[in-house]
Design an enzyme around this catalytic site. Structure first.
Site, short mmCIF file in Angstrom:
data_model
loop_
_atom_site.label_atom_id
_atom_site.label_comp_id
_atom_site.label_asym_id
_atom_site.label_seq_id
_atom_site.Cartn_x
_atom_site.Cartn_y
_atom_site.Cartn_z
N GLU A 9 11.06 9.30 8.91
CA GLU A 9 9.88 10.06 9.35
C GLU A 9 8.61 9.21 9.32
OE1 GLU A 9 8.02 12.59 11.17
OE2 GLU A 9 9.74 13.66 10.33
N ALA A 16 12.38 20.63 -3.87
CA ALA A 16 13.63 19.91 -3.63
C ALA A 16 14.82 20.54 -4.35
CB ALA A 16 13.48 18.46 -4.06
N LYS A 35 9.38 0.81 11.69
CA LYS A 35 9.62 1.13 13.10
C LYS A 35 10.21 -0.04 13.87
CE LYS A 35 5.53 1.11 12.54
NZ LYS A 35 4.59 0.56 11.53
N THR A 80 0.82 -1.21 0.00
CA THR A 80 0.00 0.00 0.00
C THR A 80 0.85 1.25 0.00
OG1 THR A 80 -1.78 -1.15 1.16
CG2 THR A 80 -1.79 1.25 1.26
N GLY A 135 -10.41 -3.30 7.38
CA GLY A 135 -9.01 -3.10 7.03
C GLY A 135 -8.21 -2.30 8.02
N VAL A 142 7.09 6.56 12.47
CA VAL A 142 6.30 6.92 13.67
C VAL A 142 5.20 7.88 13.27
CG1 VAL A 142 6.34 7.94 15.97
CG2 VAL A 142 8.31 6.62 15.17
N LYS A 197 7.35 2.47 18.48
CA LYS A 197 7.33 3.90 18.19
C LYS A 197 7.75 4.72 19.40
CE LYS A 197 3.59 3.12 14.89
NZ LYS A 197 2.13 3.23 14.66
N ARG A 211 7.76 -8.92 -3.85
CA ARG A 211 7.63 -10.37 -3.94
C ARG A 211 6.80 -10.83 -5.13
NH1 ARG A 211 5.83 -11.95 2.10
NH2 ARG A 211 4.56 -10.10 1.74
N GLY A 218 -1.66 4.38 6.65
CA GLY A 218 -2.38 4.44 5.38
C GLY A 218 -1.49 4.89 4.24
#
Length: 430
Positions: free
Chosen positions: A131, A34, A107, A14, A189, A134, A207, A46, A304
Site C-alpha cells: 500500500e 488487528a 514502487k 525516515t 527537503g 503508491v 506508480k 546500514r 513523508g
C-alpha cells in the site's frame, strides 16, 4: 486475542523510524483493530550510529539484512530499503521463499519485479502487500483492489509525485522559473540532491504502471509507459496556462480500450474546473473511473514519515487479521498481457510553445507546418518583447489526432526559425 505478529524491519530511514513511532504511539488501538499486537523484534540498516529519534536498543540488530528472512521468531518482513534490485530484491525473494508475509514501500521494485514476487507469494500462500508504494498514506491500492473490485475500470490517472507538484504549484503561486524553485525544493527537503528520478517522471511512471495493473487486470509493463518530466516547463507556460483557464500538473494517465493499454506520464494543462487543478504543494491525487461506481477521487499526502508509515502499518494490520488475497487483485496467471495502444490515434487538444527568432515570416512557417500536418489552430499568443533576439510563441490546437501534432513538430525539426526545442503539453479533457 492471539499472539503478536512478530515483524522484522529492514531500512531505518525516515519511513522506517516512522513505522516504529507509529506502532509505539498507537499500540493499544492497533491491537484492538488487528485482534492481536504487532511487535517489531529485529531491525537492519546500514548505519548503527545514526540518531533516528527512536530507541532501537530493544530490537535485535543485524547487519546481514537477508538473514531477517530466515529468523524463526519473525512472521512478517517489512522492506524499506529502496531500489529496484540489490538488497531489497534479495530480501523480498528470501522472505517469500521462507514463508514470511512481506510488506514493502518500494514502487521501483514492484514495477520491475512485482509479478515475480506476487506469483511466488501465491505459491507460498503468504501475503504480499505494498500500500505504501503508491501515493503514501492514500489508500488507493486497497481502494482499487478491494473497494472497486466489482467494477470495470476504464481509466486511472492522477498526480503521483509530490516533488513535481510542489515545484509546479510554487511556480504557479510565485511566478518563478523551474530551476529556482527546484533549488528551494531541495533546500526544504522536498527534492533529493539528485532529483532526476522525480522531475524526469520515472517515480510517477513506476506508480502508474502498478495502478494500471490493479485497475485493468493487466501485467505490469513499466517499459510501455511514455515518460516526459517537467524540466522544460517555464514560468511562461504556467502563466499562459492560467490565462487560458488551466493549471500545469504532471499527470500519469492509464486507459484500457479496444486499441490496447495506454500509459503516459507527462506535464499537461488541467482545466481549473477539474479537481486535479486544485491539488497543490506536495499532495498526491488519483482518479479512477468505474462503470458502476463512477468517478472515485483519492487525495492526500503522498510521501513523508507519517503517511507512508501509516500505509505500512495498515498492511501489517491486514496481515495480523489474516487478510491476504492476490497482490494485484487477481492471480498473476489471470493478468492479461495487453497490446500497447498507439498514442498517435488518441484525440485531444495540445498546448505548444515555440522559442523563435524575432523576424518576419516565422509565424507563417510554423502555421504552414501545422496546415500541412492537418493540425487546426485554436489560438496563437505572443506576449512581451524579444529577449536575446528570440520571442515566445504559444499555440493551442483544436481537438485532433496526436499524430498530426507530432507530424507538424517533425516538419519543423531543424528549422532555423526555432532557437530551442518546442514545448508540447497535452490538454487534459477528462
Amino acid at each position: 486475542m492471539g499472539e503478536a505478529l512478530r515483524v522484522a524491519l529492514a531500512g531505518l530511514g525516515t519511513v522506517g523510524a516512522g513505522v516504529i513511532k507509529l506502532i509505539d504511539a498507537n499500540r493499544t488501538l492497533i491491537k484492538r483493530r488487528a485482534g492481536r499486537g504487532i511487535e517489531i523484534v529485529a531491525v537492519s540498516a546500514r548505519d548503527r550510529a545514526r540518531d533516528r529519534g527512536v530507541d532501537l536498543s530493544r530490537f535485535d540488530w543485524t547487519d546481514d539484512t537477508a538473514s531477517l528472512a530466515s529468523r524463526a521468531d519473525v512472521d512478517a518482513v517489512v522492506e524499506l530499503i529502496g531500489g529496484s534490485d540489490g538488497p531489497a530484491l534479495t530480501l523480498a525473494r528470501a522472505a517469500i521463499a521462507s514463508g514470511k508475509a512481506f510488506v514493502t514501500a518500494n514502487k521501483a521494485m514492484i514495477a520491475h519485479h512485482g509479478l515475480e514476487l506476487a506469483e511466488a507469494a501465491e505459491e507460498a500462500g503468504i501475503a504480499f502487500k505494498y500500500e505504501a508504494a503508491v501515493a503514501g498514506g492514500i489508500p488507493v491500492i486497497k481502494g482499487l483492489r478491494e473497494g472497486a473490485a466489482a467494477n470495470e475500470i476504464s481509466r486511472v490517472y492522477g498526480i503521483l509525485n509530490g516533488t513535481c507538484n510542489f515545484i509546479l504549484t510554487t511556480m504557479e503561486a510565485e511566478g518563478r522559473d523551474f530551476a529556482e524553485v527546484l533549488a528551494d525544493a531541495q533546500r526544504l527537503g522536498y527534492a533529493e540532491a539528485d532529483p532526476s528520478f522525480d522531475i524526469d517522471g520515472v517515480d510517477a511512471a513506476h506508480k502508474l504502471s502498478i495502478l494500471a495493473s490493479l485497475a485493468f487486470g493487466t501485467r505490469i509493463d513499466f517499459g510501455a509507459v511514455a515518460i516526459t518530466g517537467i524540466r522544460d516547463v517555464l514560468a511562461i507556460d504556467i502563466a499562459e496556462a492560467q490565462a487560458l483557464g488551466f493549471r500545469v500538473r504532471l499527470v500519469g494517465v492509464g486507459e484500457a480500450g479496444p486499441g490496447g493499454l495506454f500509459q503516459r506520464v507527462h506535464p499537461c494543462l488541467v482545466p481549473v474546473t477539474h479537481p486535479l487543478a486544485h491539488v497543490t504543494s506536495s499532495l498526491n491525487a488519483i482518479v479512477a473511473e468505474g462503470n458502476f461506481v463512477g468517478r472515485l477521487f483519492f487525495e492526500g499526502r503522498g510521501a513523508g514519515e507519517g503517511p507512508t508509515a501509516s500505509a505500512v502499518v495498515a498492511d501489517l494490520i491486514d496481515i495480523a487479521r489474516g487478510e491476504g488475497g492476490p497482490a494485484f487483485a487477481m492471480p498473476v496467471a489471470s493478468l492479461a498481457a495487453p497490446e500497447i495502444a498507439q498514442a498517435g490515434e488518441r484525440r485531444g487538444r495540445a498546448y505548444l510553445r515555440f522559442t523563435v527568432a524575432d523576424r518576419p515570416g516565422v509565424l507563417a512557417e510554423i502555421t504552414a507546418a501545422m496546415r500541412d500536418a492537418n493540425v487546426s489552430i485554436e489560438s496563437v499568443i505572443q506576449r512581451g518583447a524579444a529577449v536575446d533576439g528570440a520571442v515566445q510563441l504559444v499555440m493551442v490546437t483544436h481537438e485532433g489526432p496526436e499524430r498530426c501534432v507530432a507530424d507538424a513538430l517533425e516538419r519543423l525539426r531543424g528549422s532555423q526559425s526555432l532557437t530551442a526545442r518546442p514545448m508540447l503539453m497535452h490538454i487534459l479533457d477528462l
